[in-house]
Design a protein around this motif. Structure first.
Motif, mmCIF file in Angstrom:
data_model
loop_
_atom_site.group_PDB
_atom_site.id
_atom_site.type_symbol
_atom_site.label_atom_id
_atom_site.label_comp_id
_atom_site.label_asym_id
_atom_site.label_seq_id
_atom_site.Cartn_x
_atom_site.Cartn_y
_atom_site.Cartn_z
ATOM 1 N N VAL A 269 0.833 -1.209 0.000
ATOM 2 C CA VAL A 269 0.000 0.000 0.000
ATOM 3 C C VAL A 269 0.864 1.255 0.000
ATOM 4 N N MET A 270 2.001 1.200 0.663
ATOM 5 C CA MET A 270 2.894 2.366 0.736
ATOM 6 C C MET A 270 3.635 2.626 -0.566
ATOM 7 N N GLN A 271 3.712 1.650 -1.438
ATOM 8 C CA GLN A 271 4.597 1.722 -2.602
ATOM 9 C C GLN A 271 4.442 2.992 -3.441
ATOM 10 N N PRO A 272 3.228 3.420 -3.821
ATOM 11 C CA PRO A 272 3.127 4.628 -4.655
ATOM 12 C C PRO A 272 3.680 5.881 -3.982
ATOM 13 N N ALA B 272 -5.492 3.949 4.941
ATOM 14 C CA ALA B 272 -6.134 3.346 3.771
ATOM 15 C C ALA B 272 -6.508 1.891 4.043
ATOM 16 N N MET B 273 -5.631 1.166 4.745
ATOM 17 C CA MET B 273 -5.937 -0.224 5.090
ATOM 18 C C MET B 273 -7.176 -0.305 5.978
ATOM 19 N N ALA B 274 -7.302 0.644 6.901
ATOM 20 C CA ALA B 274 -8.474 0.663 7.774
ATOM 21 C C ALA B 274 -9.739 0.952 6.972
ATOM 22 N N ARG B 275 -9.634 1.816 5.968
ATOM 23 C CA ARG B 275 -10.809 2.160 5.153
ATOM 24 C C ARG B 275 -11.359 0.947 4.413
ATOM 25 N N VAL B 276 -10.473 0.016 4.054
ATOM 26 C CA VAL B 276 -10.932 -1.170 3.321
ATOM 27 C C VAL B 276 -11.109 -2.377 4.237
ATOM 28 N N GLY B 277 -11.013 -2.152 5.555
ATOM 29 C CA GLY B 277 -11.297 -3.204 6.523
ATOM 30 C C GLY B 277 -10.203 -4.237 6.697
ATOM 31 N N LEU B 278 -8.948 -3.842 6.453
ATOM 32 C CA LEU B 278 -7.839 -4.795 6.561
ATOM 33 C C LEU B 278 -6.804 -4.382 7.610
ATOM 34 N N GLN B 279 -7.231 -3.638 8.609
ATOM 35 C CA GLN B 279 -6.272 -3.188 9.618
ATOM 36 C C GLN B 279 -5.631 -4.342 10.382
ATOM 37 N N GLU B 280 -6.264 -5.515 10.360
ATOM 38 C CA GLU B 280 -5.700 -6.686 11.050
ATOM 39 C C GLU B 280 -4.827 -7.538 10.125
ATOM 40 N N ARG B 281 -4.625 -7.105 8.881
ATOM 41 C CA ARG B 281 -3.870 -7.920 7.925
ATOM 42 C C ARG B 281 -2.653 -7.178 7.372
ATOM 43 N N MET B 282 -2.213 -6.149 8.047
ATOM 44 C CA MET B 282 -1.155 -5.303 7.500
ATOM 45 C C MET B 282 0.165 -6.034 7.296
ATOM 46 N N ASP B 283 0.478 -6.987 8.156
ATOM 47 C CA ASP B 283 1.772 -7.675 8.096
ATOM 48 C C ASP B 283 1.722 -8.963 7.290
ATOM 49 N N GLN C 74 -7.535 -7.940 -3.341
ATOM 50 C CA GLN C 74 -8.109 -6.829 -4.083
ATOM 51 C C GLN C 74 -8.326 -5.626 -3.167
ATOM 52 N N ARG C 75 -8.660 -5.860 -1.915
ATOM 53 C CA ARG C 75 -8.790 -4.756 -0.962
ATOM 54 C C ARG C 75 -7.450 -4.063 -0.731
ATOM 55 N N VAL C 76 -6.372 -4.844 -0.692
ATOM 56 C CA VAL C 76 -5.040 -4.244 -0.590
ATOM 57 C C VAL C 76 -4.778 -3.361 -1.810
ATOM 58 N N ALA C 77 -5.142 -3.861 -2.992
ATOM 59 C CA ALA C 77 -4.953 -3.080 -4.218
ATOM 60 C C ALA C 77 -5.776 -1.791 -4.178
ATOM 61 N N ILE C 78 -6.976 -1.858 -3.630
ATOM 62 C CA ILE C 78 -7.814 -0.660 -3.510
ATOM 63 C C ILE C 78 -7.198 0.312 -2.502
ATOM 64 N N ALA C 79 -6.707 -0.218 -1.380
ATOM 65 C CA ALA C 79 -6.051 0.637 -0.385
ATOM 66 C C ALA C 79 -4.825 1.320 -0.990
ATOM 67 N N ARG D 174 4.274 8.031 5.068
ATOM 68 C CA ARG D 174 3.843 6.913 4.222
ATOM 69 C C ARG D 174 3.102 5.875 5.056
ATOM 70 N N ALA D 175 3.668 5.538 6.195
ATOM 71 C CA ALA D 175 3.053 4.518 7.054
ATOM 72 C C ALA D 175 1.706 4.994 7.577
ATOM 73 N N ARG D 176 1.620 6.254 7.951
ATOM 74 C CA ARG D 176 0.348 6.786 8.473
ATOM 75 C C ARG D 176 -0.742 6.703 7.424
ATOM 76 N N ARG D 177 -0.441 7.153 6.210
ATOM 77 C CA ARG D 177 -1.435 7.136 5.133
ATOM 78 C C ARG D 177 -1.830 5.698 4.771
ATOM 79 N N ALA D 178 -0.837 4.820 4.708
ATOM 80 C CA ALA D 178 -1.113 3.440 4.330
ATOM 81 C C ALA D 178 -1.991 2.746 5.370
ATOM 82 N N LYS D 179 -1.704 2.969 6.644
ATOM 83 C CA LYS D 179 -2.509 2.358 7.697
ATOM 84 C C LYS D 179 -3.947 2.882 7.653
#
Length: 244
Positions: A110-113, A131-142, A154-159, A124-129
């Motif tokens: 998610v941070m790559q761009p 975005a991950m929360a917005r798509v419901g993946l805050q528990e899958r970051m690692d 696909q949710r990671v791709a959207i984030a 970068r980390a703040r924004r990525a986290k």
């Protein structure tokens, strides 16, 4: 639409390709406006021009004739550097195949761009986290991509697309590799993002996916066959808003 403040405006856009001695008109004189916060599907069968349309809108290709204005700026006048910046800042791409880095965690993907934009690691980390929360993946970051389901990838791709805070989310067959239940979940996420104010454009060949959108532009032989506002979806959204 004729609003002078259109986010996207196509004026007589034509795209020709040479195949052997034959000229193929992938797009043939498209006039179209898309306003900010629209939810639009470009739908058509193979060869209709929808993939070429996505490439034009995403600044991955340029018209043979005609003009494309993005946020009021004529894309034809941009340098290669300006086009690259526009793709990185203005447009969030989402692909059918996810396009994730296999050895990077979900959060790193998610941070790559933001790396290419020179944003500092902490931001970068703040924004990525977020975005991950917005798509419901805050528990899958690692998690690595191979530790995630197709819908989660696909949710990671959207984030990743959301992380740059783009003007447009541009999705190419975003449910093409997903089962029907997971596809419905992903489209529900797009519904939510649109309700939050995001402009969403989806390229698809599936009527069920296009039905989620508030506007469906059907392409055939490089031309606009129909351009229909989904009044049922608009009415449904209005009813929902009265119950909030």
């Amino acid at each position: 639409m004729s609003d002078g403040a259109a986010l996207i405006r196509l004026e007589g856009v034509t795209k020709h390709y040479q195949m052997g001695g034959e000229t193929i008109a992938a797009l043939n004189g498209i006039d179209l406006d898309i306003a900010a916060n629209e939810y639009v599907a470009f739908i058509g069968s193979s060869g209709s021009g929808k993939s070429t349309m996505m490439n034009i809108l995403g600044c991955l290709d340029s018209p043979t004739h005609g003009r494309y204005f993005l946020n009021g700026v004529d894309v034809a006048g941009m340098s290669e550097t300006e086009l690259a910046t526009t793709r990185n800042v203005e447009i969030g791409f989402i692909f059918q195949s996810f396009n994730l880095l296999t050895r990077a965690t979900a959060l790193q993907n998610v941070m790559q761009p933001l790396i290419y934009r020179g944003i500092r690691p902490a931001e970068r980390a703040r924004r990525a986290k977020e975005a991950m929360a917005r798509v419901g993946l805050q528990e899958r970051m690692d998690h690595l991509p191979n530790q995630l389901s197709g819908g989660q990838r696909q949710r990671v791709a959207i984030a990743r697309a959301l992380c740059s805070e783009p003007s447009i989310l541009l999705a190419d067959e975003p449910t093409g590799n997903l089962d029907s239940s997971t596809a419905a979940d992903i489209m529900s996420l797009f519904d939510t993002l649109h309700a939050e104010g995001q402009t969403v454009i989806i390229v698809t060949h599936e009527p069920d996916i296009a039905a989620h959108c508030r506007r469906a532009v059907r392409l055939a032989d490089g031309k606009v066959l129909s351009d229909i506002v989904n009044t049922e979806r608009l009415a449904y959204r209005a009813r929902e808003s009265t119950h909030v």
